[in-house]
Write a protein that holds these residues in place. Structure first.
Motif, PDB file in Angstrom:
ATOM      1  N   LEU A   1       0.829  -1.206   0.000  1.00 38.29           N
ATOM      2  CA  LEU A   1       0.000   0.000   0.000  1.00 38.29           C
ATOM      3  C   LEU A   1       0.862   1.254   0.000  1.00 38.29           C
ATOM      4  CD1 LEU A   1      -2.764   1.382   0.228  1.00 38.29           C
ATOM      5  CD2 LEU A   1      -2.602   1.116   2.725  1.00 38.29           C
ATOM      6  N   LEU A   2       1.942   1.234   0.781  1.00 37.36           N
ATOM      7  CA  LEU A   2       2.852   2.384   0.817  1.00 37.36           C
ATOM      8  C   LEU A   2       3.483   2.619  -0.550  1.00 37.36           C
ATOM      9  CD1 LEU A   2       4.516   4.550   2.332  1.00 37.36           C
ATOM     10  CD2 LEU A   2       6.166   2.746   2.870  1.00 37.36           C
ATOM     11  N   GLY A   3       3.920   1.535  -1.199  1.00 45.98           N
ATOM     12  CA  GLY A   3       4.511   1.678  -2.529  1.00 45.98           C
ATOM     13  C   GLY A   3       3.524   2.265  -3.515  1.00 45.98           C
ATOM     14  N   TRP A   4       2.265   1.838  -3.422  1.00 42.80           N
ATOM     15  CA  TRP A   4       1.233   2.355  -4.322  1.00 42.80           C
ATOM     16  C   TRP A   4       0.982   3.835  -4.051  1.00 42.80           C
ATOM     17  CZ3 TRP A   4      -3.621   4.535  -3.816  1.00 42.80           C
ATOM     18  CH2 TRP A   4      -4.404   4.588  -4.982  1.00 42.80           C
ATOM     19  N   ILE A   5       0.861   4.210  -2.774  1.00 40.99           N
ATOM     20  CA  ILE A   5       0.613   5.614  -2.419  1.00 40.99           C
ATOM     21  C   ILE A   5       1.769   6.492  -2.872  1.00 40.99           C
ATOM     22  CG2 ILE A   5       0.378   7.229  -0.486  1.00 40.99           C
ATOM     23  CD1 ILE A   5      -1.145   5.027   1.004  1.00 40.99           C
TER      24      ILE A   5
END
Length: 230
Positions: A188-192
Motif C-alpha cells: 500500500l505504501l509503494g502504491w501511495i
C-alpha cells in the motif's frame, strides 16, 4: 499578459522522499524486529516492548539522520552561494560571461544570450547564478527541519502498524500474520508513493515488497536460530 502557472509533481520531491523513506523504514525495521523476537519464542509482552522501543529509537534516529544529512547539503549550498556572492561583487563581468555561456550551451544565440544574462543579472544576479550555475532552486533547496519532522512522523506511522499487529494477533500466528500484514502495508505504501509522485505503481510496489519481505525473512531465520540455541 497574465501569468500561466503550472503545478508540477517535481515540487513534491523534498517531502515525498522523506515521507516514503520514513514510513518504509518504520514498517520494515519494526516488523523485522518483532518477527525476529517472535520467532525466538518470546512472550507477547516482550514483542510489544521490543516493538515500541524500536519505534521510538527508529523515529529519533530517522529525525537525527535526516537533519544531519540535509543540514550538510544546506551548508554546502550556503557556502556556494557565499562564494558566488563574492565573485559577483568582485568579478561581475566574468560572471556575466559565465552566465551567458550557460545560455549559449542551451542553444541561445551568443548576442541574445549575453543580453538575456545582463537582464537576468540586473534583476537578481545571485538568483540567476544560483539557478543556472549551481542548480539551486526553491524546489530543490535543502530544508533540514522539514525533512527531520517528516521522516520521524512517517517512521512512527509506519512502525505503529506492526506494533498494532503484534498486540492483536493470536500467539500462534504472530510471525506469519506480522509478515503478511506488513507486506500488505508495504504494498500500500509503494502504491501511495507512486501515485503521489505520478509514477506507475507496479515497480515501486514490487520493489518495497521484495526488500521488506527479504528483511523479515532474514530476521525470522535469525530469531529461530537464537531461540533454538538459548
Amino acid at each position: 499578459m497574465p501569468h500561466h502557472r503550472e503545478s508540477h509533481l517535481v515540487a513534491r520531491i523534498g517531502w515525498l522522499r522523506a515521507a516514503v523513506l520514513g514510513a518504509n523504514d518504520g514498517i520494515v525495521s519494526t516488523a523485522s524486529l518483532i518477527i525476529g523476537v517472535a520467532a525466538s519464542g518470546a512472550s507477547r509482552s516482550s514483542l510489544l516492548v521490543s516493538g515500541i522501543a524500536g519505534l521510538v529509537a527508529g523515529a529519533m534516529s530517522m529525525a537525527a539522520g535526516e537533519y544531519v544529512s540535509v543540514s550538510s547539503q544546506s551548508d554546502t549550498e550556503r557556502a556556494d552561494l557565499d562564494r558566488e556572492r563574492q565573485e559577483l561583487a568582485t568579478q561581475s563581468e566574468a560572471e556575466l560571461d559565465e552566465l551567458a555561456g550557460f545560455y549559449v550551451e542551451r542553444g541561445v544565440e551568443p548576442d541574445l544570450a549575453r543580453s538575456v544574462a545582463a537582464q537576468m543579472m540586473a534583476r537578481d544576479a545571485l538568483g540567476a547564478h544560483a539557478r543556472d550555475e549551481l542548480h539551486i532552486t526553491e524546489l530543490t533547496t535543502a530544508r533540514p527541519v522539514t525533512a527531520a519532522f517528516t521522516s520521524a512522523a512517517t517512521f512512527t506511522a509506519g512502525a505503529l502498524l506492526p506494533v498494532i499487529l503484534a498486540a492483536i494477533l493470536p500467539a500462534g500466528v504472530t510471525v506469519a500474520g506480522e509478515a503478511v500484514g506488513s507486506i500488505l502495508f508495504l504494498a500500500l505504501l509503494g502504491w501511495i508513493g507512486a501515485r503521489a509522485g505520478g509514477a506507475s505503481p507496479a515497480r515501486p510496489v514490487l520493489r518495497v515488497v521484495f526488500w521488506g519481505a527479504l528483511a523479515m525473512a532474514i530476521t525470522a531465520g535469525i530469531g529461530r536460530l537464537v531461540g533454538a540455541s538459548v
